[in-house]
Write an enzyme that holds these catalytic residues in place. Structure first.
Site, PDB file in Angstrom:
ATOM      1  N   VAL A   1      56.416  29.422 -29.107  1.00 20.60           N
ATOM      2  CA  VAL A   1      55.775  29.426 -27.796  1.00 20.60           C
ATOM      3  C   VAL A   1      56.813  29.638 -26.690  1.00 20.60           C
ATOM      4  O   VAL A   1      56.499  29.572 -25.517  1.00 20.60           O
ATOM      5  CB  VAL A   1      54.995  28.108 -27.551  1.00 20.60           C
ATOM      6  CG1 VAL A   1      53.825  27.989 -28.505  1.00 20.60           C
ATOM      7  CG2 VAL A   1      55.914  26.892 -27.676  1.00 20.60           C
ATOM      8  N   ASP A   2      58.065  29.877 -27.078  1.00 24.18           N
ATOM      9  CA  ASP A   2      59.100  30.116 -26.068  1.00 24.18           C
ATOM     10  C   ASP A   2      59.541  31.581 -26.117  1.00 24.18           C
ATOM     11  O   ASP A   2      58.882  32.413 -26.722  1.00 24.18           O
ATOM     12  CB  ASP A   2      60.292  29.170 -26.289  1.00 24.18           C
ATOM     13  CG  ASP A   2      60.807  29.230 -27.737  1.00 24.18           C
ATOM     14  OD1 ASP A   2      60.364  30.111 -28.504  1.00 24.18           O
ATOM     15  OD2 ASP A   2      61.659  28.391 -28.078  1.00 24.18           O
ATOM     16  N   ASP A   3      60.646  31.898 -25.487  1.00 21.37           N
ATOM     17  CA  ASP A   3      61.090  33.297 -25.442  1.00 21.37           C
ATOM     18  C   ASP A   3      61.938  33.660 -26.650  1.00 21.37           C
ATOM     19  O   ASP A   3      62.973  34.322 -26.536  1.00 21.37           O
ATOM     20  CB  ASP A   3      61.858  33.567 -24.139  1.00 21.37           C
ATOM     21  CG  ASP A   3      60.932  33.486 -22.950  1.00 21.37           C
ATOM     22  OD1 ASP A   3      59.758  33.871 -23.100  1.00 21.37           O
ATOM     23  OD2 ASP A   3      61.372  33.026 -21.883  1.00 21.37           O
TER      24      ASP A   3
END
Ligand code: WT7
EC number: 6.2.1.1
Length: 698
Positions: free
Chosen positions: A567-569
């Protein structure tokens, strides 16, 4: 690719089902499965282990799992110290089995296991097994790139090889606590190098040999090793890769930055390249074969504290700078050995093959340490799994009578595209447990793996974990549970996963949200090398009181966990973690690139592909040549595995008025979900979106 769709279908499926009874905690969810309450549902796709398998398994029923799990949560100190006592300790740990603070509000994050205990992981991997009578057992079967080329070492031989290298390293001044960088392909010398460092208390940092000179230099500059271990070249499939010249370039770069490495110990991999053709710097470069065999085959162990560092492994995060994940000795040892044993239902007669490279955490925990702590026979494979053809893996399985085969969904998907005959022409009858790691395994790949490769008789351990966690966190115990294709099932002993909402509230029962972990476990990383603040900020501040994994997850009505991706980069390409920021900064360093934004898109084989939007410097025209040189930039700065699959020319990028790139919109454009762009009115210049769409196929 179905995995992302699978997870969203799954979400809507469980969302439409009736709410779980209120207050349903983990244990009661497990009970629901034991009682068979929800097993009748047709939507539940359950695959049971055979009676014969369960009967011989270490954990043979859900009840047995629940009992052990309960104890591990209620009495972690007792549970883990019982297990730890089976290892060799020169001195037992102090009164406290563990101490932890995982809450930033209560002070610095701190995790310690078996503090005061004095041990050595190399001793436990080798000497202890030899003393137990396993000296003549094969420790490593090495399979070369070319079929028919191979070697092997017994546990006593391996101990001798490790000791010779350890003695050499000591002789050239490597001491306890010093860093050693290892840049080697999957030769037998790679696990040997790791174990030799561990033996003398040196901290190894293995850099995957697919990383470029720039990336290698960046890691060298960060950890300042006294010595680097490498080889002249390697063959992967039909290609020869000249590793020594990459190391030369990296050492030049790092010495410009003030970090000079005194010794480059180079293994002569004669099958790939001759000595004569290897560039050499006298005084710094040393041929491994010229020095190491001259050293004694026994070497005193350096006894270390359980909390002394064992290794550093760099991994990608959401900024451009890789993070040096630091693991210590005692907890990591106990945890990798225990997870290996239970998740693969390990028996002393097994022959085990993990296709991962030791350059990644999987190769640390489940090629080298976990299996060898159990005295297992491990296959180490130098080559490419589809060379000379798609049947190579199964040829190797038959050759060594492999019983446990652990791989990544990306390999399963790529082999699945070829004719089944590549599988069926090999017997594979030695197989009994399969494993998967790196990304969610989509149910169709799961089924192909299960039905075809495993002849519908081998449970699949879909192990969810991370570089940071050291070992398996959520994993099937193959004899205990009915499996659901695509679910990593339940937490390992001692692990308390929690799913939280945006605000950090723990959600009970059937739900989806962010995956966190409550409490520590022995294999947890202790810090980011030289940057404890980043450690706290990245992992412990997003949801106070918990370790945040960076993954999304849902839990179904039976308590099974379903991982849904980062859910992050961070994107996950063929199970390799790549920070979008790293790729962006490589692209942006091209003189004709003004700006770049990178997103992940579904990719049939790799899981996610790298999709880059590139804005060129004013007046520079698009061209195929420029596209190639941009991709080359990334290969050069990171490595071939991070090369963008697609460059999308972007006259501008969708930004908010405050200048923030709206990646949500880029992701939709990249996946051509143009009807789902959502609200674009907050963009500084909404017309950018149409311009981007117009250039989608240029
Ligand atoms: C990320 C960690 C440690 C394994 C090798 C990769 C993803 C890993 C699974 C799995 C769903 C998985 C996660 C995780 N991941 N295994 N079985 N099911 N997702 O280690 O490079 O540290 O990457 O890989 O997104 O956060 P890593």
């Amino acid at each position: 690719l179905r995995n992302r769709k699978m997870s969203s279908n799954h979400l809507s499926h469980i969302e439409s089902m009736s709410q779980a009874p209120s207050g349903a905690g983990k244990i009661s969810q497990l009970n629901a499965v034991i009682l068979g309450e929800s097993l009748a549902s047709e939507e539940n796709d359950l695959v049971f282990p055979s009676k014969e398998f369960s009967a011989q398994a270490l954990v043979s029923s859900p009840q047995q799992y629940v009992e052990m799990y309960k104890r591990s949560i209620d009495d972690p100190a007792g549970f883990w110290s019982d297990i730890a006592s089976q290892f060799y300790w020169n001195q037992k740990w102090g009164d406290q089995v563990f101490s932890e603070n995982l809450d930033v509000r209560k002070g610095p994050i701190q995790i310690e296991w078996f503090k005061g205990g004095i041990t050595n992981i190399c001793y436990n991997c080798l000497d202890k097994n030899v003393e137990a009578g396993l000296g003549d057992k094969t420790a490593i079967y090495w399979e070369g790139n070319e079929p028919g080329v191979g070697a092997s070492s017994t546990y006593s031989e391996l101990l001798q090889q490790v000791c010779q290298l350890a003695n050499y390293l000591k002789d050239v001044g490597v001491k306890k606590g010093d860093a050693v960088v290892i840049y080697l392909p999957m030769l037998m010398e790679l696990p040997i190098a790791m174990l030799a460092c561990a033996r003398i208390g040196a901290v190894h940092s293995v850099v995957f040999a697919g990383f470029s000179a720039d990336s290698l230099a960046q890691r060298i500059i960060d950890c300042k090793p006294k010595v680097i271990l490498t080889c002249n070249a390697v063959k992967r499939g039909p290609k020869t890769i000249n590793l020594k010249s990459i190391v030369d370039a990296a050492l030049d770069l790092s010495s410009k930055d003030g970090v000079s490495v005194g010794i480059c110990l180079t293994y002569e991999n004669a099958s790939a390249e001759t000595r004569e053709n290897t560039k050499w710097k006298n005084g710094r470069d040393v041929w491994w074969q010229d020095v190491v065999p001259k050293y004694p085959t026994s070497c005193e162990v350096e006894w270390v504290d359980a909390e002394d560092p064992l290794f550093l492994l760099y991994t990608s995060g959401s900024t451009g700078k890789p993070k040096g994940v630091l693991h210590t000795t005692g907890g990591y040892m106990v945890y990798t050995a225990t997870t290996f044993k239970y998740a693969f239902d390990y028996k002393s007669t097994d022959v085990y093959w993990c296709t991962a490279d030791c350059g990644w955490i999987t190769g640390h925990s489940y090629v080298t340490y976990g299996p060898m702590l159990n005295g297992a026979t491990v296959v180490v494979f130098e080559g490419a799994p589809n060379y000379p053809d798609s049947g190579r893996c199964w040829e190797i399985v038959d050759k060594y009578k492999i019983s446990i085969f652990y791989t990544a969904p990306t390999l399963v998907r790529s082999l699945m595209r070829d004719d089944d005959k590549y599988v069926t022409r090999h017997s594979r009858k030695s197989l009994r447990v399969l494993g998967s790691v790196g990304e969610p395994i989509n149910p169709s790949a799961w089924r192909w793996f299960f039905n075809l490769v495993g002849d519908s008789k081998c449970p699949i351990s879909d192990t969810w974990w991370q570089t940071e966690t050291g070992g398996f966190m959520i994993t099937p115990l193959p004899g205990a549970w009915p499996q659901k294709p695509g679910s990593a099932t339940f937490p390992f002993f001692g692990v308390q996963p929690v799913i939280v909402d945006e605000k950090g509230n723990e959600i009970e029962g059937e739900c989806s949200g962010y995956l966190c972990v409550k409490g520590s476990w022995p294999g947890a990383f202790r810090t980011l090398f030289g940057d404890h603040e980043r450690y706290e900020t990245t992992y412990f501040k997003p949801f106070e009181g918990y370790y945040f994994s960076g993954d999304g997850c849902s839990r179904d009505k039976d308590g099974y966990y379903w991982l849904t991706g980062r859910v992050d980069d961070v994107i996950n390409v063929s199970g390799h973690r790549i920070g979008t920021a790293e790729v962006e900064s490589a692209l942006a360093s091209h003189p004709q690139c003004a700006e770049a934004a990178v997103v992940g898109v579904e990719h049939e084989v790799k899981g996610q592909g790298i999709y880059a939007f590139v804005t060129l410097v004013e007046g520079v025209p698009y061209s195929e040549e420029l596209r190639k040189s941009l991709v080359f930039m990334v290969r050069n700065q990171i490595g071939a595995f991070a090369a963008p699959d697609r460059i999308h020319w972007a006259p501008g990028l969708p930004k908010t008025r405050s200048g923030k790139i709206m990646r949500r919109i880029l992701r939709k454009i990249a996946s051509r979900q143009l009807e789902e762009l959502g609200d674009i009115s907050t963009l500084a210049d909404p017309s950018v979106v149409d311009q981007l769409i117009a250039l989608a196929d240029v």
